[in-house]
Design a protein around this motif. Sequence first.
Motif, short mmCIF file in Angstrom:
data_model
loop_
_atom_site.label_atom_id
_atom_site.label_comp_id
_atom_site.label_asym_id
_atom_site.label_seq_id
_atom_site.Cartn_x
_atom_site.Cartn_y
_atom_site.Cartn_z
N GLU A 79 -3.43 5.15 9.68
CA GLU A 79 -4.74 4.65 9.24
C GLU A 79 -4.73 3.12 9.19
O GLU A 79 -5.64 2.46 9.71
CB GLU A 79 -4.96 5.21 7.84
N SER A 99 0.83 -1.20 0.00
CA SER A 99 0.00 0.00 0.00
C SER A 99 0.87 1.26 0.00
O SER A 99 0.59 2.21 -0.73
CB SER A 99 -0.91 -0.02 1.24
N SER A 150 1.67 4.13 -3.31
CA SER A 150 1.25 5.53 -3.20
C SER A 150 2.40 6.52 -3.25
O SER A 150 2.17 7.73 -3.27
CB SER A 150 0.49 5.72 -1.88
N ARG A 157 -1.09 7.47 6.21
CA ARG A 157 -1.47 6.13 5.72
C ARG A 157 -1.08 5.06 6.74
O ARG A 157 -1.86 4.14 7.02
CB ARG A 157 -0.80 5.86 4.37
#
Lengths: 765, 134
Positions: free
Chosen positions: B86, B49, B53, B83
């Motif tokens: 999160e 992830s 990004s 991120r």
Amino acid sequence: MGRFAERTAVRIALFALIATALVWAMLPWAAYTNEFRDAQVMNLYERAAVDTVRRFGELPLWNPWYCGGLYGLGAPQSRFASPTFLLSLLFGMERAEPLVVFLFAILGMEGTYRWVRLRVNDATAALRVAPLFALSGYFSVAHFRGWTNFFGFELVPFVLYGITMAARGRTSGIAVASIAFAVMLGFGGTFAAPLVAVAAVFEAIRAILEQPPRRRLRAVVMLAALASFMAAVAAVRLLPLAETLVASPRIMAGTPGHAPKKIFEFLVRTLEARDGNVTDAGMFFVGGGFLALVAFGGAERRSISALIGVVFFLWLAAGYSRKPSLFAILRELPVFSALRYPERFLWLAILYGCEPAANALAKLPRLGDGRRWRVVTSTILTSVIVVTIGVQIAIFADVGSSRELGVVAVDEAREFRQARGNRWLAAHHQGIGLGSLSCWETYPVIMSPKLRGDLAAEEYLLDPDAGTAERVSWSPNRIVVRVSLKRPTRLLVNQNWHPGWRSSVGVVVDDDRLLAVDLPEGEHEVTLFFRPTSAVAGGAVTLVALGSLLLLAIAARRGRVPFRRAVALRTGALVVAPWITLGAFVATWSEPRYPPPQQRNANGTPALVSSAPMDARPAGFRLDFPIVVEAVKIRPPDALKNVTFDLYLRRTGPIPRLTGMFVHVRRRPGQGPLPPAEPDKPEPREFFNADHQVVGGSFFLSDAPEGQLVHDAFGVHVGSAAPGEYDVWLGFGHVSGRKWRARVEDSGGAPVENELVRIGSFVVP
Amino acid sequence: MAPDLRTSAAALVVTIACALVVTVRALRAPEPQAKRSATAAERLEIAASIASSEKEWMDEARQHFPEDHWSQRDDFHALELRRIVEMVEQKGVRVEDALQAIDDDIHRKGARDPAASDERYARAVPCKPRPFYD
């Protein structure tokens, strides 16, 4: 009551009770880590120091876990060079924190009491005001943001107490001020030393003037000795700090200032935590009652010198908003040029306000007749103080409870290696043995651009075909590498170079700021170890200074007055001894020095060049100001909608520090109205500002070498610009944009508006 | 005025009691509940992830701070932080596992020298704080 207030044990007991109430709300969370962004770095420094001692049995001189490695003792914000580090060692950084706050709060109250008591006859009055400084709002701010090192400021009253005592001929004053200053400096904080220096000078002048004329010379001599001891006792920290900040000076621009209303709000509004931070209002909360007492007590003749102090520090706290600006004058001095937040002088205004407030507490009950008046007045005034203290404690607890808390998991089994890291989570990286190359500090840390967070090995050969290199052992201050070489080559270590690194084999070299060793061919076990001369010399000077202080104190106890004719030579020798020690080190100092800081733009290009590139357009305008703009290069919006500027200019004479360069990007008039804003997109803009005072974040325009061509590179993002043709306007003047602007004498045919010359255009499609 | 060093037994007791209470309470404060370790699959997911990004974050940072490399990288890490937080909160795992996963992923290729290509922004950008922030 007065005799109780004068008993040290009674006072300390009372202060301990107040300090207990202060930290009470912290205690259930003592095992948690403050996750605030700044706290990450402060916590990393302390954790790294604890780890270095506990796990590796070394002094925490080098911190490899941050910014690619930095000099721990020379990092202004590290706090391990003070006795409180023992608490961190014993209990761990997190659990030690409430104990540190508890101890410093008591010291702050006791120091304030003693200092105020020197000039206030009423001991109970001094006792009552003492907590107000020690619990004032900024300590709650420090607690919230994890700026634990700011609690060192609680020792300022002791420094001032020592200064006055020394001016009165007491040797103990020298010892108290020197040790308090050394602990404060060892406990960190970029602001402590310059702020204390200002307060110390003010207090020294006040203390000298208080002496009868025949004793003033003695007071001056005593204070000179005190200044010498303050620097010498703190040398173990001062020399490494000086080494760091001389090699990489901090540049701070802008004209910060606060209107009287804002300063009032700093002092009387209640501090609150909001949106992950604390509010400006209430940052220095002492309450309206305290201010009323200061105003009332200040009317008394005996409070005049303290009141001058209050006004002086309020003036400084107002920053650039008061004309003339005392803060601006102070920033002209070398060490003070990096001061950033003028409001922090409110700390000193509060401290000096304690004296008139205590005088008011002492005087008001005596204004009326009868015991009843005295009792009622005293009760009301004491209630005001008690309520203020209660509110301060409640704010500390309330703000503290809003902190974002977390936990740092530790994995000691992992071998150290540099990682790309993330400074917003720096403490978490350290816990698992990773160094964070993502680096934020208040000064430009000297880092090698060759550092990498993805290397296959942390120690490697410049010429990989020359042989092999294999790590044998690693600790923060000592790295052992087995090297087998067919031919001479360079061993590179994925950490920053510092002059204090040494090697058992070969020669340590600075490879673009990367730590490296030039090695001969053959089989070697290379031991790299960190032993900076500034730490060794500073430690020696501190030890000699402490020894001299001890001898001075012993002589004073035997009734010898320092600098009296019979003992003047002996006292003088004790004062000079630490500096002779330093002189011996300086004479034999063989360590290389850091090369001068590289003057670069924020995009990495050199800020000082010999000529403009061929594709830069010559700028043909002249100002009535000693700046000549020679060439300009403007690149239109790229794929990311960034416009970039390269200006080539020379300073041809002295200009004020507050000279700013105005760069305005403005949509050319007559192109029709702005289009309406699209949903979920920012309002279209037609003006962009790129004003600045510092070239590439490296040096003020005023400090550009005279006659040297300066390359100033910067950019503007025009993503929200309305389509059309845009002009770029350039001018110079006072950084505020209001006071004055350099007049354009000859624009060379280019349009001029408001003393700004159009230097180019571009189109936003 | 010289301080009066006479001690009162009661005052001494109060001081010691305060110091003891604070120390004992600080030492006995409950340990924070440790979050669980991330599974291998979760680590891979987090690393992937982040990796997917990075380009977008760097472009965003370049727009926030044109021509200012240190600020760009700092902004990049602020976006990365968002991120990470999160994801670890969503999965209920330790933040250190996420950091380790990202680092392992970045180290997977293992650069051999400072000049090697740098798709993962692993090369250091020397600290150059802006001359003012506000």
